[in-house]
Design an enzyme around this catalytic site. Structure first.
Site, PDB file in Angstrom:
ATOM      1  N   ASP A  54     -11.324  -1.121   3.777  1.00 22.03           N
ATOM      2  CA  ASP A  54     -11.475  -1.316   5.225  1.00 22.03           C
ATOM      3  C   ASP A  54     -11.759   0.013   5.913  1.00 22.03           C
ATOM      4  OD1 ASP A  54      -8.745  -0.422   4.792  1.00 22.03           O
ATOM      5  OD2 ASP A  54      -8.403  -0.860   6.902  1.00 22.03           O
ATOM      6  N   GLU A  55     -12.447  -0.084   7.039  1.00 23.27           N
ATOM      7  CA  GLU A  55     -12.614   1.014   7.987  1.00 23.27           C
ATOM      8  C   GLU A  55     -13.182   2.288   7.355  1.00 23.27           C
ATOM      9  OE1 GLU A  55      -9.089  -0.296  11.100  1.00 23.27           O
ATOM     10  OE2 GLU A  55      -8.637   1.269   9.630  1.00 23.27           O
ATOM     11  N   ASP A  59       1.275   2.864  12.192  1.00 20.56           N
ATOM     12  CA  ASP A  59       0.267   3.652  12.911  1.00 20.56           C
ATOM     13  C   ASP A  59       0.864   4.772  13.757  1.00 20.56           C
ATOM     14  OD1 ASP A  59      -0.930   1.330  11.899  1.00 20.56           O
ATOM     15  OD2 ASP A  59      -2.534   1.428  13.375  1.00 20.56           O
ATOM     16  N   GLU A  61       0.875  -1.171   0.000  1.00 18.08           N
ATOM     17  CA  GLU A  61       0.000   0.000   0.000  1.00 18.08           C
ATOM     18  C   GLU A  61       0.907   1.214   0.000  1.00 18.08           C
ATOM     19  OE1 GLU A  61      -3.373   2.333   2.659  1.00 18.08           O
ATOM     20  OE2 GLU A  61      -2.903   0.250   3.148  1.00 18.08           O
ATOM     21  N   TYR A  72       0.391  -9.161  12.905  1.00 16.56           N
ATOM     22  CA  TYR A  72       0.724  -7.763  12.621  1.00 16.56           C
ATOM     23  C   TYR A  72       1.973  -7.308  13.363  1.00 16.56           C
ATOM     24  CZ  TYR A  72      -3.532  -6.503  10.087  1.00 16.56           C
ATOM     25  OH  TYR A  72      -4.514  -6.396   9.142  1.00 16.56           O
ATOM     26  N   ASN A  80      -5.847   2.256  -0.846  1.00 14.15           N
ATOM     27  CA  ASN A  80      -6.975   1.973   0.032  1.00 14.15           C
ATOM     28  C   ASN A  80      -8.128   2.923  -0.270  1.00 14.15           C
ATOM     29  OD1 ASN A  80      -8.505   0.872   2.076  1.00 14.15           O
ATOM     30  ND2 ASN A  80      -6.874   0.991   3.595  1.00 14.15           N
TER      31      ASN A  80
END
Length: 625
Positions: A309-310, A452, A207, A408, A248
């Protein structure tokens, strides 16, 4: 976005690898009952990652030496042999000629034999004796056999005679990297591709942002140039690693639409949402597909990952009544807002299919609140336990990949418990929230790296944790999830085979610790250079340590070009005070370890950070003392 090691990671010497192999082989092995009741040790299986499952020992040994040649007849064999020759040279085994014709003692023979269909697309047979031979039904299978050869030669030039047939259990064996928002160096990604192939992993999801010619307004940092991606894709092709791109959408679109408010979803209070694409607008779909077209200029994979996602993370559809209106206008009075979301996914699926590509999505958007089904054939990568379970997705016929949160590695956050997973004999049937009884319908599994907290760790620190997780997923997707009695014995395998040939130690610092005068044009500064444990340097001046701070923060990182480089109180824990001294002609460039922007000197002498294609990096000459 889906939400510690602090040591260096130098390349180990061959001696260390051999010692680790001896430790592994020192573990108890089964014994055979010989005549007269004498216990005779069964010859140990050679050490590889993934482990060989059916090694049949024979008498004698293979010896690699100065007279070794690579024997390859045919174009496919020649490609594999040429790559192996490059890697043997990089591993310190000398220059080995590639020839055709009859093999002789000491040679390595590579052979593509389509009639060996039982080996599948990626399996191979390896035989060691007076010569070494690897046979596969396909070029890829033979290539994987050469990875085993390289691992064995990393432990010494004499191999025990024997035979193995080695075939993977899962089709997709991978790593996912969000090189999004936070730029990851191409050197780091190249190391990853090499190590993936060395451990027989075959799929890299990236990504990332490719610098757009069609939409220059979207070119906020950190992007990759098309030439950088072309080089990375070419490396992937050479090493049989398919690189699948992801943009994304329709959530997490802020890297692309923060300067396009016309495409941002607007809530009922009139507030624009920079991370959410307005799926009700045809212009939004056209914008997204135009980006897909640009990516197709540099990526060659037969798949496209759209994320999905999300989308409503931290919000809900009730705040966007236009989404329900769109769904009902298209699908009738019983439609739900989720149908509009699935509609967008399906339109992207159709567009990708029209370009010859298969669609992949994350699973968390499949909440069951929709009446419109996801188009058949869409691969679902399952990472989160939601209402629609993996078994349901499989029963509905969707190819299912395990991308579990347990696998992860998050910068500054959750790290996969690789030892715990190994001790539990984790395998790709174990999804978040459900374990399936069989492998049917499961394409494979991958580890995932997310930024993140972008300043939580440097990429050199991320590499430390990635390595054992990579070896574990390679083992669990290729063969037995628990080939050794203990995790320590399994990690000894990795130590024995080391990294892939051509892997670069990115923790090396090109100058010794000390005080230097830095000169770049009219700019001069004196700084104490000190190596950090993760292989960068700090630069301590009379007014404090050089750092980047200020401007707009993204994932806790100042990613705006043009932000001034300042001096702050020296803090070993502050990753924004860590720098790379990147060799350049007649000097060094200063590149921040986190933002990956280089220091540029303005006409009035200020130090500011810029991507290297926006402003020329300053080249610093260093004088000791």
């Amino acid at each position: 976005m889906r939400t510690d090691a602090r040591s260096t990671y130098p390349r180990r010497s061959r001696l260390v690898g051999v010692v680790a192999a001896l430790l592994l082989l020192a573990a108890p092995v089964p014994a055979a009952q010989a005549a007269g009741g004498v216990e005779k040790a069964v010859p140990a299986t050679p050490v590889t990652v993934p482990a060989l499952s059916d090694w049949a020992p024979e008498s004698g040994q293979y010896v690699y030496g100065r007279g070794t040649r690579l024997v390859a007849d045919g174009k496919a064999e020649r490609r594999v042999a040429d790559t192996l020759a490059d890697d043997l040279r990089a591993a310190g085994h000398g220059s080995v000629p590639v020839v055709g014709g009859e093999a002789r003692t000491g040679d390595i023979v590579v052979d593509v034999a389509p009639a060996r269909a039982a080996l599948g697309k990626e399996g191979y047979e390896l035989r060691a004796g007076k010569r070494l031979s690897v046979t596969g039904a396909t070029e890829t299978g033979v290539f994987y056999g050469t990875r085993t050869i390289l691992q064995l030669l990393a432990q010494g030039d004499r191999l025990p005679a024997g035979r193995t047939v080695d075939v993977p259990q899962y089709e997709e064996r991978g790593v996912g990297v969000c090189a999004c928002y936070i730029h990851i160096t191409t050197a780091w990604l190249e190391n990853l591709v090499r190590d993936m192939a060395y451990n027989k992993l075959n799929q890299l999801l990236l990504e990332l942002k490719v610098k757009s010619d069609a939409h220059p307004e979207a070119n906020t940092w950190g992007y990759y140039t098309k030439d950088e991606i072309r080089r990375l894709v070419a490396l992937g092709e050479k090493y049989h690693v398919t690189i699948i791109p992801e943009i994304n959408s329709p959530g997490h679109m802020d890297p692309w639409i923060e300067n396009r408010p016309d495409l941002q979803l607007t809530d009922s209070d009139g507030n624009k949402q920079p991370s959410r694409l307005d799926i009700t607008r045809p212009e939004a779909f056209a914008y997204y597909t135009s980006l897909m077209d640009e990516y197709a200029e540099v990526f060659k994979a037969g798949s496209w990952h759209m994320g999905a996602d999300e989308y409503m993370l931290g919000s809900d559809f009730a705040k966007y009544p236009q989404v329900l209106e769109y769904a009902r206008a298209k699908y009738g009075a019983n439609a739900t807002p989720q149908d509009a979301f699935i509609d967008f996914v399906n339109r992207v699926h159709a567009y990708a299919a029209g370009k010859g590509k298969k669609l992949r999505i994350w699973n968390d958007g499949l909440t069951g609140a929709n009446t419109v089904p996801v188009t058949a054939g869409t691969t679902v990568e399952h990472w989160l336990n939601v209402a629609t379970k993996p078994s349901q997705l499989r029963d509905q016929g969707y190819p299912l990949m395990n991308a579990a949160y347990a696998l992860y590695l998050v910068r500054g956050g959750f790290h996969s418990d690789t030892k715990g997973l190994y001790d539990q004999s984790w395998d790709p049937r174990s999804f978040e929230g459900e374990k399936l009884a069989s492998r049917a319908g499961i394409t494979g599994a991958k580890i995932s790296l997310w930024p993140d907290n972008g300043r939580g760790e440097t990429e050199n620190e991320v590499a430390v944790d990635t390595d054992p997780a990579l070896r574990h997923v390679a083992q669990a997707t290729w063969g037995s999830p628990h080939p050794d009695a203990t995790y320590a014995q399994f990690t000894a395998r990795a130590a024995a085979v080391d990294h892939a040939p051509g892997w670069r130690d990115l923790t090396r610092v090109p100058v010794a610790d000390g005080t230097y005068t830095f000169r770049a044009g009219s700019a001069t500064m004196m700084a104490e250079v000190k190596r950090t444990p993760d292989g960068y340097v700090t630069l301590k001046t009379a007014n404090g340590c050089l750092e980047v701070r200020g401007g707009k923060l993204t994932l806790n990182v100042p990613l705006q070009p043009g932000v001034e480089v300042s001096r702050g109180t020296c803090d070993p824990a502050n990753t924004l005070q860590r720098w790379q001294l990147a060799p350049a002609q007649d000097g060094y460039r200063l590149v921040n370890a986190i933002t990956q922007m280089a220091v540029h000197v303005t006409d009035d002498g200020r130090l500011v950070q810029y991507p290297p294609d926006q402003q020329p990096p300053a080249v610093w000459q260093l004088t000791a003392g």
